[in-house]
Design a protein around this motif. Structure first.
Motif, short mmCIF file in Angstrom:
data_model
loop_
_atom_site.label_atom_id
_atom_site.label_comp_id
_atom_site.label_asym_id
_atom_site.label_seq_id
_atom_site.Cartn_x
_atom_site.Cartn_y
_atom_site.Cartn_z
N ALA A 122 0.83 -1.20 0.00
CA ALA A 122 0.00 0.00 0.00
C ALA A 122 0.86 1.26 0.00
CB ALA A 122 -0.92 0.00 1.22
N THR A 123 0.32 2.30 -0.60
CA THR A 123 1.00 3.60 -0.57
C THR A 123 1.08 4.13 0.85
OG1 THR A 123 0.13 4.07 -2.76
CG2 THR A 123 0.98 5.93 -1.50
N SER A 124 -0.01 3.97 1.59
CA SER A 124 -0.04 4.38 2.99
C SER A 124 -1.13 3.61 3.71
CB SER A 124 -0.29 5.89 3.12
OG SER A 124 -1.56 6.23 2.61
N LEU A 125 -1.03 3.58 5.04
CA LEU A 125 -2.00 2.91 5.89
C LEU A 125 -2.50 3.87 6.95
CD1 LEU A 125 -0.24 -0.53 6.64
CD2 LEU A 125 -2.02 -0.08 4.93
N PHE A 126 -3.77 3.74 7.31
CA PHE A 126 -4.33 4.41 8.47
C PHE A 126 -4.39 3.37 9.58
CE2 PHE A 126 -5.73 6.63 4.73
CZ PHE A 126 -5.58 7.97 5.07
N THR A 127 -3.59 3.55 10.61
CA THR A 127 -3.42 2.51 11.62
C THR A 127 -3.97 2.97 12.97
OG1 THR A 127 -1.20 3.34 12.10
CG2 THR A 127 -1.38 1.56 10.48
N TRP A 147 3.63 -3.52 18.95
CA TRP A 147 3.21 -4.07 17.65
C TRP A 147 3.00 -2.94 16.64
CZ3 TRP A 147 -1.27 -8.03 19.05
CH2 TRP A 147 -0.77 -8.98 19.96
N MET A 148 2.35 -1.90 17.12
CA MET A 148 2.08 -0.75 16.24
C MET A 148 3.37 -0.16 15.71
SD MET A 148 0.03 1.44 14.80
CE MET A 148 -1.58 1.68 15.58
N ALA A 149 4.37 -0.01 16.56
CA ALA A 149 5.65 0.54 16.13
C ALA A 149 6.28 -0.33 15.06
CB ALA A 149 6.59 0.68 17.33
N GLU A 150 6.14 -1.64 15.19
CA GLU A 150 6.67 -2.57 14.20
C GLU A 150 5.95 -2.39 12.86
OE1 GLU A 150 7.61 -7.38 13.90
OE2 GLU A 150 6.80 -6.52 15.75
N LEU A 151 4.63 -2.25 12.93
CA LEU A 151 3.83 -2.04 11.72
C LEU A 151 4.20 -0.73 11.04
CD1 LEU A 151 1.46 -2.64 9.79
CD2 LEU A 151 -0.06 -1.61 11.50
N LEU A 152 4.33 0.33 11.82
CA LEU A 152 4.65 1.64 11.25
C LEU A 152 6.02 1.65 10.59
CD1 LEU A 152 3.27 4.03 14.04
CD2 LEU A 152 2.23 3.48 11.83
N ALA A 153 6.98 0.97 11.20
CA ALA A 153 8.32 0.91 10.62
C ALA A 153 8.30 0.18 9.28
CB ALA A 153 9.28 0.22 11.58
N LEU A 154 7.54 -0.92 9.23
CA LEU A 154 7.42 -1.67 7.98
C LEU A 154 6.75 -0.82 6.90
CD1 LEU A 154 7.53 -4.22 6.23
CD2 LEU A 154 5.38 -4.95 7.33
N GLN A 155 5.64 -0.16 7.25
CA GLN A 155 4.92 0.61 6.25
C GLN A 155 5.73 1.82 5.79
OE1 GLN A 155 2.18 -0.17 4.54
NE2 GLN A 155 2.64 1.67 3.34
N GLU A 156 6.51 2.41 6.66
CA GLU A 156 7.36 3.53 6.25
C GLU A 156 8.34 3.09 5.18
OE1 GLU A 156 10.29 6.98 8.11
OE2 GLU A 156 9.14 5.68 9.43
N VAL A 173 2.70 17.57 -13.76
CA VAL A 173 3.83 17.76 -12.85
C VAL A 173 4.76 16.55 -12.95
CG1 VAL A 173 4.54 18.21 -10.47
CG2 VAL A 173 2.34 19.07 -11.29
N LYS A 174 6.05 16.80 -13.08
CA LYS A 174 7.05 15.74 -13.16
C LYS A 174 7.70 15.53 -11.79
CE LYS A 174 11.24 14.32 -15.62
NZ LYS A 174 12.21 14.69 -16.68
N VAL A 175 7.84 14.27 -11.39
CA VAL A 175 8.46 13.93 -10.10
C VAL A 175 9.97 14.02 -10.25
CG1 VAL A 175 8.80 12.13 -8.36
CG2 VAL A 175 6.56 12.39 -9.49
N ILE A 176 10.59 14.82 -9.39
CA ILE A 176 12.05 14.94 -9.43
C ILE A 176 12.72 14.39 -8.17
CG2 ILE A 176 12.04 16.90 -11.02
CD1 ILE A 176 12.44 18.76 -8.66
N GLU A 177 11.94 14.26 -7.08
CA GLU A 177 12.52 13.71 -5.85
C GLU A 177 11.44 13.01 -5.03
OE1 GLU A 177 15.13 14.99 -1.92
OE2 GLU A 177 14.11 16.53 -3.09
N PRO A 178 11.45 11.67 -4.99
CA PRO A 178 10.50 10.95 -4.14
C PRO A 178 10.93 11.01 -2.67
CG PRO A 178 11.32 9.58 -5.96
CD PRO A 178 12.23 10.77 -5.84
N LEU A 179 10.02 11.41 -1.80
CA LEU A 179 10.26 11.38 -0.37
C LEU A 179 9.43 10.25 0.21
CD1 LEU A 179 10.11 15.24 0.16
CD2 LEU A 179 12.14 13.82 -0.21
N THR A 180 9.33 10.13 1.53
CA THR A 180 8.65 8.96 2.10
C THR A 180 7.16 8.99 1.86
OG1 THR A 180 10.34 8.82 3.82
CG2 THR A 180 8.30 7.61 4.20
N TYR A 181 6.51 10.11 2.14
CA TYR A 181 5.06 10.18 2.00
C TYR A 181 4.60 11.26 1.03
CZ TYR A 181 4.98 7.13 6.07
OH TYR A 181 5.17 6.08 6.94
#
Length: 469
Positions: A357-362, A388-397, A452-460
């Motif tokens: 997924a692009t992002s999750l609402f947790t 557990w939540m911290a583990e999920l957030l790290a994976l999704q990031e 718009v052209k993407v020149i730099e992908p960031l995390t979110y």
């Protein structure tokens, strides 16, 4: 499934007549209102309707709550934190009410629709003038009129709910907006309070949805988001039946340069027909918000979700095959459902990896009184669930960053939605797949489609540059 019940034209007329009577009394007093809204897009859109009725009553919007003559809280009961914020913010107004008895205070929304919640709040805060539930929205001017004349008003009915057409709407944006297509929910997920506070599922007539969409397009709106607790169930209660896919195609065929979004989709009612429609209709955004909540089948059954992890993945794989890299998937995840073990939580992590997924609402599970899950044994501590939540957030990031990298160098047709956060001279835009691209640009671009052209992908977020013709 019962056919939806519609509020009669006579009842709508009575409400409008009450609004006019109030306006005749206050028209030269310069009175203002302020709405504090909590929760989902459904609540946000309800607040737009409340604002529309307030303006029909001769009140003007006050951006500053401290200067408003009428303050109303549109509440949410999905999370306990939202409830506590409401209580705190209402209590904070007591001193101001003591200093200015002419100040009016109202509370409405889902929280008031819970068993005895409205009555208890009405008793706990005697300085609140008006309290009403979700089923009374169209009657708001009638209730306000009573309260304006000094009669404290409490109105919360326990009922399946009705559909009220023709309510005024004061929209928060001039280019991106919401419209309901369904109300309520029949799913009764064991953790969810929505069916109890929003009533049973009911669909608007397709002709009414289309008429509103046509008007919004004529008014210049470029993004229209179709709302429902479960949009995929649209039309099951209508005769003749109109499916959600058919409704999407009908709106897609309307003339104009606009984009259609929708939420929320329930996996058990998400069909391949819907995914085909998304792929084939150019005006339907290639963004699928499809909450899976958990990746373990035993927990999914305890949640009463109506699908397995394998069935969910089958939908995801089909959607990706149909829409390819244009598709963006987002989802909701509940961590620590009552009885869930760490081993079962690992199945959720496995599903997260495969979905990409692009992002999750947790969310860490929050018990809601009145739901079956609130009575289930819940032996795992909140501290453990937070790990557990911290583990999920790290994976999704990590996954989100990888997903963003795939778009380096791509050009998207984007809808410029507002100011950016990367710098004072940046504006923010949304791709068809609901990705956020920020780029240097003038505020005059807001409300328009741009390449718009993407020149730099960031995390979110993606950083891009405007492509000039």
């Amino acid at each position: 499934m019962k056919e939806p019940v519609f509020v009669s034209p006579a009842e709508i007329a009575a409400s409008k007549a009450a609004a006019k009577r109030v306006k005749d009394e206050v028209y030269d007093l310069g009175l203002t209102y302020h709405i504090e809204s909590y929760g989902c897009q459904m609540n946000e859109h309800d607040s737009e309707k409340i604002a529309g009725m307030m303006e029909e009553m001769g009140y003007a919007k006050a951006e500053d709550k401290s200067k408003a003559d009428f303050i109303i809280f549109n509440t949410c009961c999905i999370r306990e934190h939202a409830e506590q914020r409401v209580y705190g913010n209402i209590g904070a107004l007591k001193k101001r009410k003591d200093e200015n008895p002419q100040l009016m205070i109202g509370v409405c929304g889902c929280m008031m629709q819970q068993k005895d919640a409205g009555r208890q709040l009405f008793k706990r805060f005697p300085f609140v003038d008006i309290v009403f539930g979700t089923n009374e929205l169209y009657r708001f001017p009638l209730l306000f009129e009573e309260a304006y004349h000094g009669e404290r008003t409490l109105q919360v009915r326990d009922m399946d709910g009705e559909i009220a057409e023709g309510l005024p709407v004061c929209r928060n944006s001039t280019f991106s907006t919401f419209t309901n297509i369904t109300y309520g929910c029949n799913n009764f997920c064991t953790y969810c309070i929505v069916p109890y506070v929003r009533g049973r599922e009911r669909s608007r007539q397709a002709c009414d949805v289309l008429a509103e969409a046509k008007q919004l397009i004529a008014d210049g709106y470029k993004e229209i988001t179709l709302l429902g607790q479960n949009v995929n169930s649209y039309g099951k209660d209508l005769t003749p039946r109109v499916t959600f896919s058919q409704l999407l195609r009908q709106i897609n065929d309307l003339p104009g340069d606009f984009r259609i979004r929708f939420m929320t989709s329930h996996p058990k009612d998400c069909t391949k027909e819907l995914l085909d429609t998304m792929a084939e209709c150019p005006k339907v955004a290639k963004h699928l918000h499809l909450p899976f909540q958990c990746g373990n089948d035993r927990v999914l059954k305890a949640m009463n979700r109506g699908y397995t992890a394998e069935q969910y993945l089958e939908l995801v794989h089909y959607a990706k095959a149909k829409m390819g890299s244009a598709l963006s998937i987002t989802s909701d995840v509940i961590v620590g459902f009552p009885g869930e073990t760490y081993e079962e939580f690992q199945d959720t992590l496995s599903l997260v990896k495969e979905v990409g997924a692009t992002s999750l609402f947790t969310f860490i599970y929050s018990p809601r009184q009145g739901t079956p899950a609130a009575k289930m044994d819940d032996p795992v501590s909140h501290k453990e669930k937070a790990r557990w939540m911290a583990e999920l957030l790290a994976l999704q990031e990590q996954i989100s960053a990888e997903q963003m990298q795939l778009h380096r160098g791509e050009t998207f047709k984007c809808f410029v939605s507002g100011k950016g956060k990367l710098g004072d001279n940046y504006v923010a835009a949304r791709t068809d797949g609901n990705l956020i691209i920020e780029f240097e640009g003038d505020d005059s671009l807001i409300g328009s489609f741009q390449n718009v052209k993407v020149i730099e992908p960031l995390t979110y977020v993606l950083r891009g540059e405007l492509e000039r013709n």
